[in-house]
Design a protein around this motif. Structure first.
Motif, PDB file in Angstrom:
ATOM      1  N   PRO A 146      28.206 -26.262   2.429  1.00 13.85           N
ATOM      2  CA  PRO A 146      28.422 -26.053   0.972  1.00 13.85           C
ATOM      3  C   PRO A 146      29.425 -25.088   1.189  1.00 13.85           C
ATOM      4  O   PRO A 146      29.587 -24.599  -0.098  1.00 13.85           O
ATOM      5  CB  PRO A 146      27.447 -26.104   0.806  1.00 13.85           C
ATOM      6  CG  PRO A 146      26.155 -27.267   0.629  1.00 13.85           C
ATOM      7  CD  PRO A 146      27.272 -27.668   2.118  1.00 13.85           C
ATOM      8  N   VAL A 147      28.648 -23.616   2.176  1.00 15.03           N
ATOM      9  CA  VAL A 147      28.784 -22.338   2.104  1.00 15.03           C
ATOM     10  C   VAL A 147      30.439 -22.738   2.698  1.00 15.03           C
ATOM     11  O   VAL A 147      31.398 -21.727   1.819  1.00 15.03           O
ATOM     12  CB  VAL A 147      28.362 -21.745   2.691  1.00 15.03           C
ATOM     13  CG1 VAL A 147      28.679 -20.477   2.856  1.00 15.03           C
ATOM     14  CG2 VAL A 147      26.724 -21.146   1.867  1.00 15.03           C
ATOM     15  N   ALA A 148      30.991 -23.314   3.402  1.00 10.95           N
ATOM     16  CA  ALA A 148      31.992 -23.136   4.227  1.00 10.95           C
ATOM     17  C   ALA A 148      32.898 -23.976   3.337  1.00 10.95           C
ATOM     18  O   ALA A 148      33.788 -23.700   3.115  1.00 10.95           O
ATOM     19  CB  ALA A 148      32.268 -23.608   5.864  1.00 10.95           C
ATOM     20  N   LEU A 149      32.336 -24.991   2.448  1.00 10.72           N
ATOM     21  CA  LEU A 149      33.263 -25.382   1.103  1.00 10.72           C
ATOM     22  C   LEU A 149      32.941 -24.469   0.142  1.00 10.72           C
ATOM     23  O   LEU A 149      34.918 -25.026  -0.192  1.00 10.72           O
ATOM     24  CB  LEU A 149      32.570 -26.584   1.443  1.00 10.72           C
ATOM     25  CG  LEU A 149      32.696 -27.612   0.327  1.00 10.72           C
ATOM     26  CD1 LEU A 149      34.477 -27.980   0.209  1.00 10.72           C
ATOM     27  CD2 LEU A 149      32.163 -28.963  -0.561  1.00 10.72           C
ATOM     28  N   THR A 150      32.531 -23.873  -0.149  1.00 13.37           N
ATOM     29  CA  THR A 150      33.057 -23.042  -1.310  1.00 13.37           C
ATOM     30  C   THR A 150      34.547 -22.320  -1.017  1.00 13.37           C
ATOM     31  O   THR A 150      35.144 -21.401  -2.030  1.00 13.37           O
ATOM     32  CB  THR A 150      31.571 -21.789  -1.665  1.00 13.37           C
ATOM     33  OG1 THR A 150      30.588 -22.657  -1.641  1.00 13.37           O
ATOM     34  CG2 THR A 150      32.198 -21.104  -2.873  1.00 13.37           C
TER      35      THR A 150
END
Lengths: 296, 296
Positions: free
Chosen positions: A13-17
């Motif tokens: 989720p962090v990389a995706l954000t």
């Protein structure tokens, strides 16, 4: 463009954000990000995916008793020297990191990684939340495909510092105008100054005591504010028009018609034109998925 | 361009007015009209002609006891679907017909047709009267060639419906600013609304009683007016700044410093920055040519 939303990125989720932030998507420019999101969702066999404008809808159809909507807007406010994203220590900076690509990232991560959710889920990634309501993807879907919105409970993943904010206030914008008579400022007594006349509008706004109301255990604080003011012709002319744009945020126990009547009461005696409105939404905390969500 | 100010046109003040109107000369674009006027004046053996920027000065040097200045500005306010000029019946319409190419036409007509005036005469056709004083041709000449302005009496041929208006008020522009704290308008209690704060500025302006003062038998009516107001960030943001531009017209018994002190007194407690100033001028009606002019 190669789709930056790779399986590896979608799993984190962090990389995706960060990947979502780095696809520029200021309001009305959501095509690129909607294309990327749509391509990901269409590749998932457990979802039925549709698109309307730059709004992408994907849903499970598992025959569950109840259905939950997870929704997030794809657009951001205008860039402000904050594109693409940067990292400082643990913190990510960039246009839309908080509002609301982090929320979009969580919904998209769940869409990809949760093929058997406990309730049926409808994911909605929509366009143009940050501008006038007539462009808003949820509004456009409500007109064209109202069935996409049918659900027992909905979560909009707007940033709230982890708090649950139930329901939604309505918002109305109106322009209050004062008028006067132009004259040369060297002969000001021949004119009537519309900007001076706006003083009374501002006095009423300053004196206004916004209502607080508790609905379903949730307190709503209304607000009425001048968000823009503009008047004047030239440096030597008594101005004949001044416009004050007022934004009224009203609790969901008022309809838009009631909100407008209240605005007209506050500004009795002045020209007033409503320019934008979106109704509020009641909290709806009695649904089973809502209770469970709050208990979690 | 062939010079439209032909001998035939120069002999007829009405035709001359129209020819001057039809040379476009919005402030800062006076080169063409100044070229035409300069060319006419340089052709007259009874005048000594000089130019500074787009300001043209021509004077007789007949050894008379006293000297009179006749002055007019060559520039106009911006066009407004009124160029070139049109006629409706007896009336001429067009940008600058009244303010002040008719006055310029009379001065130019006299310069051409009056080789032996009773007083020595200085004609001044100057640039940029309609905008900030730093561009004003009279101001620039007062800095570069103050001797061009030496005289016992001066007539500025601005339109006054045939009345003599003696002396001149000063003018000062200042920006009064209010500040606040930005917040989302859905959480307005986190912010401080700078536009609401401007209400007090407008209240003081509305309550302001402008001074009237009689000097040399002439009544001056001062005036203090908001001429522009501007504030706001976006339709959903509590604004953190609002600016009110105030134009103060002050009688010639106040210096610019006194005018500024008075402005600061009226707006005590607010940020104020002076952006433009031009001093007033006393009537000077005791000079002989003035007395004669008034008697006529």
């Amino acid at each position: 463009m190669e789709n930056p939303l790779t399986p590896e990125v979608l799993a984190d989720p962090v990389a995706l954000t960060r990947a979502l932030v780095d696809i520029e998507s200021v309001s009305l420019n959501e095509k690129a990000i909607a294309d990327c999101v749509e391509q990901v969702l269409r590749g998932l066999p457990h979802l039925i995916t549709h698109r309307h404008g730059n709004t992408v809808m994907a849903r499970t159809d598992l025959g569950r008793d109840q259905r939950v909507v997870l929704a997030g807007h794809l657009d951001t406010v205008p860039l402000n020297n904050n594109f693409p994203s940067t990292l400082r220590g643990d913190l990510m900076y960039g246009c839309g990191t908080s509002d609301m690509k982090s929320g979009v990232a969580y919904a998209l991560h769940l869409a990809v990684t949760l093929p058997q959710p406990r309730y049926d889920v409808t994911y909605l990634f929509y366009e143009a939340e940050e501008i006038e309501s007539k462009y808003n993807g949820l509004f456009l879907v409500s007109e064209a495909h109202p069935e996409w919105l049918a659900a027992d409970f909905a979560v909009l993943l707007e940033p709230t510092y982890g708090l649950v904010e139930a329901g939604c206030q309505g918002t109305m914008r109106a322009v209050v105008a004062t008028t006067g008579v132009r004259a040369h400022s060297a002969r000001s007594w021949h004119g009537v100054n519309a900007i001076h006349g706006a003083g009374e509008v501002l006095r009423r706004l300053q004196a206004y005591e916004a209502r607080r109301v508790t609905l379903d255990g949730c307190e709503y604080r209304e607000g009425m504010n001048a968000v823009r003011i503009h008047g004047g012709v030239a440096g030597n002319v008594i101005p004949d028009r001044c416009e004050i744009e007022v934004n009224y945020r009203f609790a969901p126990d008022r309809t838009p018609a009631e909100a407008e009547a209240h605005l007209r009461e506050v500004f009795a005696g002045f020209d007033l034109a409503v320019t934008d409105v979106a109704a509020g939404a009641a909290p709806g905390l009695d649904a089973a998925p809502a209770k469970e969500f709050l208990a979690a």
